[in-house]
Design an enzyme around this catalytic site. Structure first.
Site, PDB file in Angstrom:
ATOM      1  CB  ILE A  14      12.471 -23.324  18.999  1.00 58.54           C
ATOM      2  CG1 ILE A  14      13.247 -23.932  20.582  1.00 58.54           C
ATOM      3  CG2 ILE A  14      11.847 -24.317  18.401  1.00 58.54           C
ATOM      4  CD1 ILE A  14      12.373 -24.130  21.516  1.00 58.54           C
ATOM      5  CG  ASP A  61       3.764  -6.283  20.746  1.00 61.92           C
ATOM      6  OD1 ASP A  61       3.554  -7.456  20.970  1.00 61.92           O
ATOM      7  OD2 ASP A  61       4.315  -5.473  21.406  1.00 61.92           O
ATOM      8  CB  ALA A  85       6.922 -17.433  24.263  1.00 62.63           C
ATOM      9  CB  THR A 132       7.213 -25.159  27.961  1.00 59.71           C
ATOM     10  OG1 THR A 132       8.091 -25.766  29.218  1.00 59.71           O
ATOM     11  CG2 THR A 132       6.303 -24.152  28.846  1.00 59.71           C
ATOM     12  CG  ASP A 133       9.129 -29.924  30.046  1.00 59.51           C
ATOM     13  OD1 ASP A 133       9.596 -28.773  29.984  1.00 59.51           O
ATOM     14  OD2 ASP A 133      10.035 -30.859  30.119  1.00 59.51           O
ATOM     15  CD  GLU A 134      10.328 -24.390  32.241  1.00 58.68           C
ATOM     16  OE1 GLU A 134      10.100 -23.664  33.125  1.00 58.68           O
ATOM     17  OE2 GLU A 134      11.255 -24.659  31.451  1.00 58.68           O
ATOM     18  CE1 TYR A 157       7.978 -19.804  28.971  1.00 60.83           C
ATOM     19  CE2 TYR A 157       8.921 -21.550  30.390  1.00 60.83           C
ATOM     20  CZ  TYR A 157       8.470 -20.861  28.912  1.00 60.83           C
ATOM     21  OH  TYR A 157       8.825 -21.884  27.845  1.00 60.83           O
ATOM     22  CE  LYS A 161       4.792 -21.349  26.086  1.00 64.45           C
ATOM     23  NZ  LYS A 161       4.702 -20.805  24.760  1.00 64.45           N
ATOM     24  NE  ARG A 221      14.719 -27.224  34.576  1.00 68.60           N
ATOM     25  CZ  ARG A 221      14.563 -27.272  35.785  1.00 68.60           C
ATOM     26  NH1 ARG A 221      14.389 -28.536  36.290  1.00 68.60           N
ATOM     27  NH2 ARG A 221      14.195 -26.512  36.439  1.00 68.60           N
ATOM     28  N   GLY A 290      11.750 -20.786  44.038  1.00 69.58           N
ATOM     29  CA  GLY A 290      10.751 -21.801  43.275  1.00 69.58           C
ATOM     30  C   GLY A 290      11.238 -22.770  42.231  1.00 69.58           C
TER      31      GLY A 290
HETATM   32  P1  NAD Z   1      13.095 -17.303  22.374  1.00 70.52           P
HETATM   33  O1  NAD Z   1      13.000 -16.595  23.602  1.00 70.52           O
HETATM   34  O2  NAD Z   1      14.674 -17.710  22.022  1.00 70.52           O
HETATM   35  O3  NAD Z   1      12.217 -16.610  21.189  1.00 70.52           O
HETATM   36  C1  NAD Z   1      11.318 -16.018  21.289  1.00 70.52           C
HETATM   37  C2  NAD Z   1      10.780 -14.996  19.948  1.00 70.52           C
HETATM   38  O4  NAD Z   1       9.488 -14.716  20.160  1.00 70.52           O
HETATM   39  C3  NAD Z   1      11.867 -14.258  19.738  1.00 70.52           C
HETATM   40  O5  NAD Z   1      12.431 -14.038  18.446  1.00 70.52           O
HETATM   41  C4  NAD Z   1      11.053 -12.867  20.095  1.00 70.52           C
HETATM   42  O6  NAD Z   1      11.518 -11.630  19.571  1.00 70.52           O
HETATM   43  C5  NAD Z   1       9.620 -13.171  19.782  1.00 70.52           C
HETATM   44  N1  NAD Z   1       8.850 -12.458  20.552  1.00 70.52           N
HETATM   45  C6  NAD Z   1       8.672 -12.038  22.000  1.00 70.52           C
HETATM   46  N2  NAD Z   1       7.647 -11.480  22.314  1.00 70.52           N
HETATM   47  C7  NAD Z   1       6.801 -11.213  21.267  1.00 70.52           C
HETATM   48  C8  NAD Z   1       5.589 -10.587  20.895  1.00 70.52           C
HETATM   49  N3  NAD Z   1       5.204  -9.608  21.942  1.00 70.52           N
HETATM   50  N4  NAD Z   1       5.374 -10.209  19.591  1.00 70.52           N
HETATM   51  C9  NAD Z   1       6.073 -10.936  18.468  1.00 70.52           C
HETATM   52  N5  NAD Z   1       7.200 -11.735  18.744  1.00 70.52           N
HETATM   53  C10 NAD Z   1       7.786 -11.819  20.068  1.00 70.52           C
HETATM   54  O7  NAD Z   1      12.160 -18.454  22.629  1.00 70.52           O
HETATM   55  P2  NAD Z   1      12.564 -20.088  22.312  1.00 70.52           P
HETATM   56  O8  NAD Z   1      13.445 -20.804  23.413  1.00 70.52           O
HETATM   57  O9  NAD Z   1      12.800 -20.271  20.668  1.00 70.52           O
HETATM   58  O10 NAD Z   1      11.370 -20.678  22.520  1.00 70.52           O
HETATM   59  C11 NAD Z   1      10.040 -20.731  21.410  1.00 70.52           C
HETATM   60  C12 NAD Z   1       8.749 -21.398  21.795  1.00 70.52           C
HETATM   61  O11 NAD Z   1       8.901 -22.525  22.338  1.00 70.52           O
HETATM   62  C13 NAD Z   1       8.228 -20.649  23.380  1.00 70.52           C
HETATM   63  O12 NAD Z   1       6.927 -20.641  23.130  1.00 70.52           O
HETATM   64  C14 NAD Z   1       8.684 -21.532  24.469  1.00 70.52           C
HETATM   65  O13 NAD Z   1       7.664 -21.248  25.380  1.00 70.52           O
HETATM   66  C15 NAD Z   1       8.653 -22.674  23.924  1.00 70.52           C
HETATM   67  N6  NAD Z   1       9.771 -23.743  24.310  1.00 70.52           N
HETATM   68  C16 NAD Z   1      10.985 -23.409  24.708  1.00 70.52           C
HETATM   69  C17 NAD Z   1      11.724 -24.408  24.900  1.00 70.52           C
HETATM   70  C18 NAD Z   1      13.209 -24.131  25.075  1.00 70.52           C
HETATM   71  O14 NAD Z   1      13.753 -24.994  25.743  1.00 70.52           O
HETATM   72  N7  NAD Z   1      13.662 -23.138  24.841  1.00 70.52           N
HETATM   73  C19 NAD Z   1      11.136 -25.619  25.416  1.00 70.52           C
HETATM   74  C20 NAD Z   1       9.709 -25.700  25.268  1.00 70.52           C
HETATM   75  C21 NAD Z   1       8.914 -24.965  24.610  1.00 70.52           C
HETATM   76  P1  TYD Z   2      17.267 -23.043  31.845  1.00 69.81           P
HETATM   77  O1  TYD Z   2      18.082 -23.090  30.457  1.00 69.81           O
HETATM   78  O2  TYD Z   2      17.008 -21.380  32.378  1.00 69.81           O
HETATM   79  O3  TYD Z   2      16.162 -23.447  31.576  1.00 69.81           O
HETATM   80  P2  TYD Z   2      14.681 -23.949  32.497  1.00 69.81           P
HETATM   81  O4  TYD Z   2      14.769 -23.084  33.712  1.00 69.81           O
HETATM   82  O5  TYD Z   2      13.478 -23.497  31.637  1.00 69.81           O
HETATM   83  O6  TYD Z   2      14.527 -25.525  32.616  1.00 69.81           O
HETATM   84  O7  TYD Z   2      17.812 -23.658  33.308  1.00 69.81           O
HETATM   85  C1  TYD Z   2      18.136 -24.957  32.892  1.00 69.81           C
HETATM   86  C2  TYD Z   2      18.494 -25.657  34.536  1.00 69.81           C
HETATM   87  O8  TYD Z   2      19.727 -24.970  34.747  1.00 69.81           O
HETATM   88  C3  TYD Z   2      17.529 -24.897  35.406  1.00 69.81           C
HETATM   89  O9  TYD Z   2      17.377 -26.147  36.537  1.00 69.81           O
HETATM   90  C4  TYD Z   2      18.105 -23.762  36.085  1.00 69.81           C
HETATM   91  C5  TYD Z   2      19.783 -24.098  35.923  1.00 69.81           C
HETATM   92  N1  TYD Z   2      20.608 -22.915  35.713  1.00 69.81           N
HETATM   93  C6  TYD Z   2      21.797 -22.661  36.535  1.00 69.81           C
HETATM   94  O10 TYD Z   2      22.150 -23.704  37.530  1.00 69.81           O
HETATM   95  N2  TYD Z   2      22.415 -21.824  36.385  1.00 69.81           N
HETATM   96  C7  TYD Z   2      22.304 -20.767  35.593  1.00 69.81           C
HETATM   97  O11 TYD Z   2      22.945 -19.629  35.281  1.00 69.81           O
HETATM   98  C8  TYD Z   2      21.031 -21.027  34.632  1.00 69.81           C
HETATM   99  C9  TYD Z   2      20.850 -19.930  33.434  1.00 69.81           C
HETATM  100  C10 TYD Z   2      20.220 -21.994  34.931  1.00 69.81           C
END
Ligand code: NAD
Ligand code: TYD
Length: 349
Positions: A14, A61, A85, A132-134, A157, A161, A221, A290
């Protein structure tokens, strides 16, 4: 440059979309990307903006308080958009400690550094925490998460958060820090690490490998295209009220099984395979411990107060996403070679 803004986690999924949007749109603002480059951080995600004058990268970091403080002194950040994160639920189940460190301690380090630098002068400042919504837990068949839904995180996780959200709010109430928080539903789109469902399925279909579906595939989801999330983040950063929380969602619920079937169809078309070919790869595997049943966001507050809503339908977004992974073959191959193989074996085989 008129001002300097810190983006953490900008090399991730993101964060890279947020940086691309902001760096291109605001040329007189310097955006500093602080990223540790964990397995999830990839500077390839930013190669089109890496040479821009208003972009700068700092490898580091957020868990290192001394380093974080020095960075704030060096750049005199006017604001922070905090995305760094540990973000994958399955990894939090096997190794919770890293989530506690980065998501809770790292966030607190950033808050402390901003508090010290801004020293009570909060004019024009903002500390925007991306969540996150989680954190709200797991829904049954009915209802939606609103900004007033009590927190009930159920994975390491989401618990980490949730803790960081509470700490950010505590700094608003205790120190009057200028904070804002958003809680978004599941994102999808290009540049996502293929441990998450959608890019993992695309990669497996490409390689004719089994598609692992946890449990019965009936978990639900609410999916949002990542570029729409980036625009929501820009909107909240500019117009969000201090101390407030905004839920962001796609109003787009799918069971995992239906979503994967849809993706199989899209991939069959894109790969010129007979419809039904990819669906045969679907394999039901042991459920996630879980496993939250359903997430669904009520995004009416951000729509009514800030005028944001998703711009793409899921039909459009999922086709764009499939095309992105097929067109960026080198990006995908670089990621799924090496360490990813070990992760995959431990998680699925
Ligand atoms: P991601 O795992 O793709 O990227 C996380 C980034 O943070 C990476 O570039 C990593 O190198 C960096 N990072 C991790 N630990 C670090 C540290 N200790 N110091 C500095 N940098 C560090 O994650 P994402 O999916 O892009 O998510 C970004 C944010 O959005 C997160 O806070 C996540 O909780 C939140 N979020 C994600 C989703 C989703 O669907 N992916 C949905 C809602 C909220
Ligand atoms: P994920 O992309 O890990 O996002 P989140 O757990 O944060 O919602 O998973 C999305 C949904 O897909 C979740 O219900 C778990 C399921 N899932 C599978 O069924 N198989 C997989 O290999 C993965 C990674 C996720």
């Amino acid at each position: 440059m008129k001002r300097t803004i810190l983006i953490t986690g900008g090399a991730g999924f993101i964060g890279s979309h947020v940086l691309r949007l902001l760096v291109n749109k605001y040329p007189s603002t310097l955006f500093v990307n602080l990223d540790k480059l964990t397995y999830a951080g990839n500077l390839e995600n930013l190669k089109d903006i890496s040479k821009k004058e208003n972009y700068s990268f700092e490898k580091g970091d957020i868990n290192n308080a001394q380093f974080v403080n020095l960075l704030f002194e060096k750049y005199q950040f006017a604001s922070v958009i905090h995305l760094a994160a540990e973000s994958h639920v399955d990894r939090s189940i096997t190794n919770p400690n890293e989530f506690i460190m980065t998501n809770i301690v790292g966030t607190t380090n950033l808050l402390n550094a901003a508090k010290k630098l801004w020293a009570g002068n909060y004019d024009g400042k903002k500390f925007y925490h991306i969540s996150t919504d989680e954190v709200y837990g797991s829904l049954g068949k009915e209802g939606f998460f609103t900004e007033n839904t009590p927190y009930d995180p159920r994975s390491p996780y989401s618990a980490s958060k949730a803790s960081s959200d509470h700490i950010v709010r505590a700094y608003f109430h205790t120190y009057k820090m200028p904070v804002v928080i958003s809680n978004c539903s599941n994102n999808y789109g290009g540049n996502q690490f293929p441990e998450k469902l959608i890019p993992l399925v695309i990669n497996n279909i490409k390689k004719n490998k089994p598609i692992p579906i946890y449990g019965k595939g009936d978990n639900i989801r609410d999916w949002l295209y990542v570029k729409d999330h980036a625009v929501a983040i820009e909107t909240i950063f500019k117009k969000g009220k201090l101390g407030e929380t905004y839920n962001i969602g796609g109003n787009n619920e799918w069971t995992n099984l239906e979503l994967v079937k849809k993706l199989c169809q899209v991939m069959d078309i894109e790969l010129g395979r007979k419809i039904g070919t990819s669906e045969k790869l679907i394999t039901f595997v042991t459920d996630r411990a879980g496993h939250d049943m359903r997430y669904a966001i009520d995004a009416s507050k951000i729509k009514q107060e800030l005028g944001w809503q998703p711009s793409l339908t899921f039909e459009e977004g999922i086709v764009l996403t499939a095309k992105w992974y097929l067109e960026n073959e080198t990006w995908l191959e670089n990621i799924v070679s090496g360490e990813y193989q070990n992760y995959y074996k431990k998680q699925y085989l």
